[in-house]
Design an enzyme around this catalytic site. Structure first.
Site, PDB file in Angstrom:
ATOM      1  N   SER A 143       0.887  -1.134  -0.094  1.00 56.59           N
ATOM      2  CA  SER A 143       0.095  -0.157   0.038  1.00 56.59           C
ATOM      3  C   SER A 143       0.831   1.241   0.074  1.00 56.59           C
ATOM      4  O   SER A 143       1.661   1.314  -0.874  1.00 56.59           O
ATOM      5  CB  SER A 143      -1.036   0.006   1.220  1.00 56.59           C
ATOM      6  OG  SER A 143      -2.113   0.884   1.156  1.00 56.59           O
TER       7      SER A 143
ATOM      8  N   ASP B 220      -5.391  -3.734  -2.834  1.00 53.06           N
ATOM      9  CA  ASP B 220      -4.454  -3.453  -1.612  1.00 53.06           C
ATOM     10  C   ASP B 220      -4.039  -4.461  -0.934  1.00 53.06           C
ATOM     11  O   ASP B 220      -4.654  -5.471  -0.636  1.00 53.06           O
ATOM     12  CB  ASP B 220      -5.192  -2.619  -0.675  1.00 53.06           C
ATOM     13  CG  ASP B 220      -4.573  -1.984   0.465  1.00 53.06           C
ATOM     14  OD1 ASP B 220      -3.249  -2.217   0.398  1.00 53.06           O
ATOM     15  OD2 ASP B 220      -4.848  -1.108   1.310  1.00 53.06           O
TER      16      ASP B 220
END
EC number: 3.1.1.-
Length: 749
Positions: free
Chosen positions: A310, A455
């Site tokens: 991320s 993610d």
């Protein structure tokens, strides 16, 4: 502050001093190809009912046909009791977890007040403030030693005995190493080499092969660095220094042939393992990673293997695509002028979220992200440029597919900025994206059949197991900034470089009662979340199982926790200004200072082994790296070391040292979730692209063969304990490694 210092401080805020500040690396055609890949939904063929009827014939629906079972019903096998009890049980458990969270908050407030009123008073409080005020590591070391002197921690260092390592073995080994090293040096002075053989040098090699191992005799136990602010036991430090001197002596010895040295250092490298820096996700909290990286870089202990997830993937991409000199110019407050991902106004992103379900525009983020990745650089190109190994965690949009760890082995031609976007695609913030690959002609195309990814923090924030599988990583430096995890971080007996000062290190933070209550509440909340997950009671907003953001492992061998402030939560999705970034850089560096001595001792041995291995691999005509190592480059100004870019170092090392695949004894490695660990190369979307991939990637047979090897501890289990075997079989039956609370629980001792 004199004039020169003021000028230097002003330069750190001047964006014109940043390398390539005004340069846009990405080509517009790359963005167009990415846009086409995002909008391509895939062609669905038209199929007629049969050979003679029209395609769109009107067909009446049969009466009484049973409806197809919903996916959720089919997965959970819903019955009457499940339907009746699901929501009452769910609300009851959530209510209890809420009550526990409130009690946990009160407990942490009690511990904070206890430490302020009981522990930190008088002289020790003033010394602690001086320690926290230091902005560079040498000054921090001086303040730490002063605090240790006041607390009596220096006396603890002088005592060899300690419960968390084998001090007798280390003491005897230090004496043997010194004795043999003196003998080797004496032979060198007297030039008693004869036919080139040196008995003392061979004996020294035997000793090194016995002790250069990961956490040998417990010398890498974090508790050894958790009893003092500066350093560890004097015996442990003496052992590390002596080990380093002996490794260098063997490398310089002429009593051993180059081929023997090559084999020797291969064994040491495999036994000792590698170190990796893991940067967690956490939205704009990830900018604290810049300070952590700067502290490691300034002290020469930045690992070659870097992984990010991320927001941490963006920082990792910047680090892996720049040289050390470029990073020292980039990691300054002026870098905030290049961080423009959240510059849109409130009405703009609200309207986009209403239309697309995501706050941010994917193409705009791709354009912004490409500067940090030096345009459409691939994982292999980054490795060849800097010698650093970049890893990015990505999760498929399908909740049942395995995650991937993209790097120069698994996806060599994957474009880095597409992997960074995929790793940052949090549902509701950024829609899932398509990974892009660079073809031989330099154009981009969808990767892995155009599948979409999101993610990586949702399932694998810190991919420790995959790093160990690919790169033999067994020592991890984790910079953890996830806000929902930082709130629950608490070390009752101290952590590396931050000992418990209550009762001179023998006590508990907040007293035993406070620590016991904190541990009980935290473990109880974790237990109830696991119960909900295993009973499949948790709802899945946006089609995602969100329990993993709490239940996965977020720490490493060394875990760095930058200290956040309340305003960070307010700015969690906004760009930092230079002043805010300057504070985050400073806090990130200060949070890394207590861990540096532990990291230095580890990398002192690792760097010596790796440099020697590369030296003799080159001398023997057997290059082990497609690009010169960073550590090798720094010590080879003439750049004589220029191995072939087609050779894969890790495949060669693993294939040489690991047992060969055997016909009948085939065992497939499984991941945490019971599924097959995804270490395969991502499939290309086109046949032409697939051929290009196979031509550019390293030896795939070596990579795939590692999946089918039988681990050493699984062969010949007659010597294993029966209790270990029962525990392994139980884990297979229940299919939950986490039930033991340790990644190594399934391995025999």
């Amino acid at each position: 502050m004199n004039g020169a210092e003021k000028s230097a401080a002003g330069d750190t805020y001047d964006p014109s001093t940043i390398p390539d500040y005004d340069r846009e690396f990405i080509h517009p055609d790359d963005l167009r190809q990415f846009e086409l890949a995002l909008t391509d939904q895939g062609a669905s063929p038209l199929v007629a009912l049969n050979d003679w009827r029209p395609i769109y014939q009107r067909v009446r629906r049969e009466r009484g046909r049973r409806k197809e079972p919903r996916r959720t019903k089919d997965e959970t096998r819903e019955g009457v009791l499940y339907t009746v009890l699901k929501w009452p049980f769910l609300f009851t458990v959530f209510g209890w977890i809420t009550a526990l969270a409130f009690a946990y908050t009160l407990t942490r407030v009690y511990i904070f007040l206890y430490e302020q009123w009981v522990t930190w008073r008088g002289r020790r409080q003033s010394l602690r403030r001086q320690l926290h005020a230091q902005t560079n590591y040498p000054d921090w070391q001086k303040a730490a030693r002063a605090l240790d002197d006041h607390l009596g921690n220096q006396r603890w260092k002088e005592i060899d005995e300690y419960a968390y390592y084998d001090h007798l073995t280390i003491s005897n080994l230090v004496k043997q190493l010194k004795k043999v090293r003196r003998e080797v040096e004496r032979e060198r002075r007297e030039k008693r080499r004869g036919s080139g053989q040196s008995p003392a040098a061979e004996e020294l090699c035997t000793l090194l092969e016995a002790c250069v191992k990961n956490n040998f005799a417990g010398v890498e136990n974090p508790r050894l660095y958790s009893e003092a602010y500066s350093g560890t036991k004097n015996l442990v430090q003496e052992y590390i220094d002596e080990l380093h001197a002996c490794i260098q002596l063997v490398a310089d010895s002429k009593g051993i042939t180059s081929e023997e040295k090559l084999q020797h250092f291969k064994h040491l490298d495999t036994n000792f393992g590698r170190t990796a820096l893991c940067l967690s996700g956490g939205a704009t909290f990830a900018y604290y990673h810049f300070g952590v990286v700067r502290a490691l870089l300034d002290n020469g202990v930045l690992p070659e293997i870097i992984t990010g997830t991320s927001g941490g993937a963006l920082v990792a991409a910047l680090v892996a695509t720049r040289t050390d000199e470029e990073l020292k110019q980039l990691l300054v407050p002026a870098l905030a002028h290049r961080i423009r991902a959240c510059q849109e106004s409130f009405p703009t992103w609200v309207w986009r979220w209403w239309r697309t379900g995501a706050r941010f525009d994917t193409l705009d983020w791709a354009r912004q992200c490409s500067w940090f990745c030096r345009g459409s650089t691939t994982f292999r190109e980054a490795y060849e440029r800097t010698g650093r190994i970049l890893n990015v965690s990505c999760v498929p949009s399908d909740p049942h597919s395995p995650t991937i760890l993209a790097n120069y082995l698994t996806s060599p031609n994957c474009v880095i900025w597409s992997a960074v976007l995929a790793s940052a695609a949090v549902p509701g913030i950024l829609n899932p994206v398509v990974l892009m690959t660079k073809k031989r002609d330099g154009t981009l195309a969808p990767y892995s059949f155009g599948h979409k990814w999101k993610d990586g923090s949702l399932r694998t924030d810190i991919p420790i197991k995959a790093l160990n599988l690919h790169f033999n990583v067994n020592f991890t430096i984790v910079s953890q900034v996830n806000p929902h995890i930082n709130l629950f971080f608490f070390s009752s007996r101290g952590t590396v470089g931050r000992p418990v000062t209550h009762r001179k290190g023998r006590g508990w933070r907040g007293g035993f009662l406070g620590s016991a209550i904190e541990q009980y509440i935290k473990l109880d909340m974790n237990k109830w979340l696991r119960v909900l997950r295993h009973l499949e009671l948790l709802p899945r907003p946006m089609g995602q199982d969100w329990s993993e953001i709490w239940l996965q492992k977020f720490s490493g061998t060394v875990t760095i926790w930058p200290k956040t402030i309340p305003s960070d939560f307010y700015h969690i999705l906004s760009d930092p200004n230079p002043e805010r970034l300057a504070r985050m850089l400073r806090v990130g560096q200060q949070s890394a200072f207590p861990k540096l001595q532990f990291i230095k001792n580890r990398l002192k041995i690792e760097i010596a082994v790796v440099k020697s291995l590369q030296k003799f691999a080159h001398a023997g005509g057997r290059p082990i790296s497609p690009a010169p190592s960073r550590w090798r480059q720094n010590n080879d100004p003439d750049n004589h070391y220029n191995p072939s870019p087609r050779t894969d170092p890790l495949n060669e090392r693993l294939d040489h040292n690991l047992p060969e695949r055997r016909g009948d004894n085939v065992n497939i490695t499984f991941g945490e979730g019971g599924g097959r660990e995804d270490t395969h190369l991502l499939d290309g979307s086109l046949s032409e692209n697939s051929s290009n991939e196979s031509a550019a990637r390293p030896s795939s047979s070596s990579s795939s063969s590692r999946l089918l090897r039988v681990p050493e501890h699984r062969r010949g289990s007659t010597g294993s304990s029966i209790f270990e075997e029962v525990r392994r079989q139980s884990a297979v039956f229940f299919d939950d490694v986490d039930m033991y609370g340790d990644d190594e629980a399934l391995r025999p001792g």
